[in-house]
Design a protein around this motif. Sequence first.
Motif, PDB file in Angstrom:
ATOM      1  N   VAL A   1      83.529  28.251  73.258  1.00 40.94           N
ATOM      2  CA  VAL A   1      83.033  29.594  72.932  1.00 40.94           C
ATOM      3  C   VAL A   1      81.569  29.591  72.484  1.00 40.94           C
ATOM      4  O   VAL A   1      80.956  30.651  72.408  1.00 40.94           O
ATOM      5  CB  VAL A   1      83.901  30.274  71.852  1.00 40.94           C
ATOM      6  N   GLY A   2      81.026  28.426  72.167  1.00 41.46           N
ATOM      7  CA  GLY A   2      79.635  28.354  71.736  1.00 41.46           C
ATOM      8  C   GLY A   2      79.498  28.133  70.246  1.00 41.46           C
ATOM      9  O   GLY A   2      80.334  28.576  69.452  1.00 41.46           O
ATOM     10  N   ALA A   3      78.409  27.451  69.873  1.00 36.87           N
ATOM     11  CA  ALA A   3      78.205  27.068  68.474  1.00 36.87           C
ATOM     12  C   ALA A   3      77.900  28.263  67.589  1.00 36.87           C
ATOM     13  O   ALA A   3      78.325  28.317  66.437  1.00 36.87           O
ATOM     14  CB  ALA A   3      77.066  26.049  68.384  1.00 36.87           C
ATOM     15  N   ARG A   4      77.169  29.236  68.103  1.00 39.48           N
ATOM     16  CA  ARG A   4      76.688  30.338  67.263  1.00 39.48           C
ATOM     17  C   ARG A   4      77.842  31.097  66.614  1.00 39.48           C
ATOM     18  O   ARG A   4      77.901  31.237  65.395  1.00 39.48           O
ATOM     19  CB  ARG A   4      75.825  31.289  68.101  1.00 39.48           C
ATOM     20  N   ARG A   5      78.759  31.584  67.416  1.00 39.09           N
ATOM     21  CA  ARG A   5      79.866  32.380  66.869  1.00 39.09           C
ATOM     22  C   ARG A   5      80.834  31.530  66.052  1.00 39.09           C
ATOM     23  O   ARG A   5      81.320  31.967  65.004  1.00 39.09           O
ATOM     24  CB  ARG A   5      80.619  33.077  68.009  1.00 39.09           C
TER      25      ARG A   5
ATOM     26  N   ILE B   1      77.232  17.953  64.822  1.00 39.84           N
ATOM     27  CA  ILE B   1      76.952  16.678  65.481  1.00 39.84           C
ATOM     28  C   ILE B   1      77.064  16.829  66.997  1.00 39.84           C
ATOM     29  O   ILE B   1      76.208  16.372  67.760  1.00 39.84           O
ATOM     30  CB  ILE B   1      77.908  15.582  64.967  1.00 39.84           C
ATOM     31  N   LEU B   2      78.133  17.494  67.445  1.00 40.27           N
ATOM     32  CA  LEU B   2      78.288  17.762  68.873  1.00 40.27           C
ATOM     33  C   LEU B   2      77.157  18.649  69.382  1.00 40.27           C
ATOM     34  O   LEU B   2      76.586  18.404  70.451  1.00 40.27           O
ATOM     35  CB  LEU B   2      79.639  18.447  69.121  1.00 40.27           C
ATOM     36  N   TYR B   3      76.811  19.665  68.631  1.00 38.60           N
ATOM     37  CA  TYR B   3      75.755  20.604  69.013  1.00 38.60           C
ATOM     38  C   TYR B   3      74.423  19.883  69.211  1.00 38.60           C
ATOM     39  O   TYR B   3      73.678  20.195  70.149  1.00 38.60           O
ATOM     40  CB  TYR B   3      75.636  21.671  67.924  1.00 38.60           C
ATOM     41  N   LEU B   4      74.117  18.916  68.370  1.00 34.11           N
ATOM     42  CA  LEU B   4      72.863  18.175  68.500  1.00 34.11           C
ATOM     43  C   LEU B   4      72.824  17.327  69.769  1.00 34.11           C
ATOM     44  O   LEU B   4      71.748  17.038  70.294  1.00 34.11           O
ATOM     45  CB  LEU B   4      72.629  17.306  67.263  1.00 34.11           C
ATOM     46  N   THR B   5      74.002  16.927  70.285  1.00 35.36           N
ATOM     47  CA  THR B   5      74.022  16.180  71.554  1.00 35.36           C
ATOM     48  C   THR B   5      73.628  17.070  72.724  1.00 35.36           C
ATOM     49  O   THR B   5      73.269  16.570  73.784  1.00 35.36           O
ATOM     50  CB  THR B   5      75.409  15.562  71.837  1.00 35.36           C
ATOM     51  N   TYR B   6      73.701  18.404  72.554  1.00 35.00           N
ATOM     52  CA  TYR B   6      73.259  19.322  73.598  1.00 35.00           C
ATOM     53  C   TYR B   6      71.736  19.366  73.700  1.00 35.00           C
ATOM     54  O   TYR B   6      71.197  19.851  74.704  1.00 35.00           O
ATOM     55  CB  TYR B   6      73.752  20.742  73.320  1.00 35.00           C
ATOM     56  N   TRP B   7      71.037  18.896  72.687  1.00 32.38           N
ATOM     57  CA  TRP B   7      69.583  19.000  72.619  1.00 32.38           C
ATOM     58  C   TRP B   7      68.865  17.656  72.640  1.00 32.38           C
ATOM     59  O   TRP B   7      67.772  17.554  73.184  1.00 32.38           O
ATOM     60  CB  TRP B   7      69.178  19.730  71.328  1.00 32.38           C
TER      61      TRP B   7
ATOM     62  N   ASP C   1      73.185  28.891  71.624  1.00 32.70           N
ATOM     63  CA  ASP C   1      74.289  28.023  72.034  1.00 32.70           C
ATOM     64  C   ASP C   1      73.826  26.775  72.781  1.00 32.70           C
ATOM     65  O   ASP C   1      74.536  25.779  72.817  1.00 32.70           O
ATOM     66  CB  ASP C   1      75.278  28.804  72.904  1.00 32.70           C
ATOM     67  N   GLY C   2      72.668  26.821  73.383  1.00 27.93           N
ATOM     68  CA  GLY C   2      72.176  25.667  74.122  1.00 27.93           C
ATOM     69  C   GLY C   2      70.763  25.878  74.631  1.00 27.93           C
ATOM     70  O   GLY C   2      70.126  26.904  74.357  1.00 27.93           O
TER      71      GLY C   2
ATOM     72  N   ALA D   1      66.659  19.541  79.338  1.00 22.79           N
ATOM     73  CA  ALA D   1      67.886  19.491  80.138  1.00 22.79           C
ATOM     74  C   ALA D   1      67.954  18.204  80.959  1.00 22.79           C
ATOM     75  O   ALA D   1      69.026  17.591  81.085  1.00 22.79           O
ATOM     76  CB  ALA D   1      67.964  20.712  81.052  1.00 22.79           C
ATOM     77  N   ARG D   2      66.810  17.788  81.523  1.00 23.00           N
ATOM     78  CA  ARG D   2      66.784  16.565  82.313  1.00 23.00           C
ATOM     79  C   ARG D   2      67.110  15.344  81.453  1.00 23.00           C
ATOM     80  O   ARG D   2      67.890  14.469  81.865  1.00 23.00           O
ATOM     81  CB  ARG D   2      65.409  16.397  82.966  1.00 23.00           C
TER      82      ARG D   2
END
Length: 441
Positions: free
Chosen positions: A95-99, A143-149, A217-218, A234-235
């Motif tokens: 559902v995304g980190a924000r909500r 922690i998971l969210y930071l792996t998106y960045w 969210d990303g 993203a790359r």
Amino acid sequence: MKAKSTAAVADERVPRSDPLTFEARTYTKVGRRLIPFLMLCYLGAYLDRVNVGFAKLQMLNDLRFSETVYGMGAGIFFLGYFLFEVPSNLILHRVGARRWLARIMLTWAVISASFVFVRSPTAFYVLRFLLGVAEAGFAPGVILYLTYWFPAERRAKALSLFFMAIPLAGIIGGPLSGAIMHSLHGAWSMSGWKWLFLLEAVPSLVLGIAILLYLDDGIAKAKWLTDAEKTLLARNVANDAQQTVTHVSIREFIRDRRLWLMAAIYFCVVLGQYGLTFWLPTIIRKAGVADPLWVGLFTAIPYLCAIVALPLVGISADRHRERRFHLAIPMLVAAAGFATLPLLGSVGASIVCLSVASAGILASSSQFWSLPTALLGGMSAAAGIAAVNCFANLAGFFSPAIVGWLNDLTGKSTAGLMFISIAVTLGALLVFRVPAQSVNR
């Protein structure tokens, strides 16, 4: 002529003369946007999780609770955490980190404020359990969210900065908690510990609302990034994902021995972390400091030392691309601090040992996450990070429960501190069971 893709066009906008400088600037921009805000949120989380250690200084006498009752209540938080952490992280991934992070913060703020109504051990246990349920998924979700960045090679520094919220919570929360209990005790016929729970829930409530307005969210949804910056980020994340284990089923991952090895290591880290957190005010008071205000001020000192150690260890780990020694050595330093503490009686000597233990164990807590995040990707990362964290966080239940029981049994804190020291040492030895080639990048 065939039109170029948006990604290709954006890629061409990356300055060719100084790509490394452009990349460094981009990650600095991302770090400045995300890390301070996430730190602030985790500071609120940690404050509401552990302010019970200060409330204990008055609450036990007011409610006639024993050390065992306190230890059980402090620890039962992690049973709720354990049961709901993996589902929470999987929902966040969908559902995304924000909500989802906003939902987590708003729920625990309300429950934390409800501690003013505690009258019995049963109510204390129930609210601590519900607080764990409410907060489940926040730390592993971030922690998971930071792996998106951030790719693995930049993640140790980012995680170290994020986990600086823990010592910051001690630096800010200690004096704040002591001041609230000292100055508001008796105001409007309420004890100081009740004011503590009520007032320290407010920041989490405000930050929960702020998440909805501030967080993305990303990468794709970040309006504050240029197309070239989005392409670069993203790359790098995509290239990093190719080096990790992806699309592994949850069942397969649970059967992986690495999961249990990492859970065992982090179990020992968490046991030391909460052994420090839940008993630090009590240790300082037993060293000869009676006033809650001064107890709060003295508790800030070990966390000040930790806040210096965390970024230094994280920067060194990224620079040398070495993970195991940067985790094991701080663990051994922490174990030495815990082991030496019972041998000393003065306030000054106790603060020195607590500072050593704090710097070591909190640096370990952030450095640990360089291991599982380097091994996992995709949905397996969401499940794996949460699984490691939730199983290991059972130590948050056992640590205060066992230490409280040992304190009541022996009438001293020596046995509990030695128990923590031995467990942290065993965890440091387990670190070297992790293959270096899998994590040193």
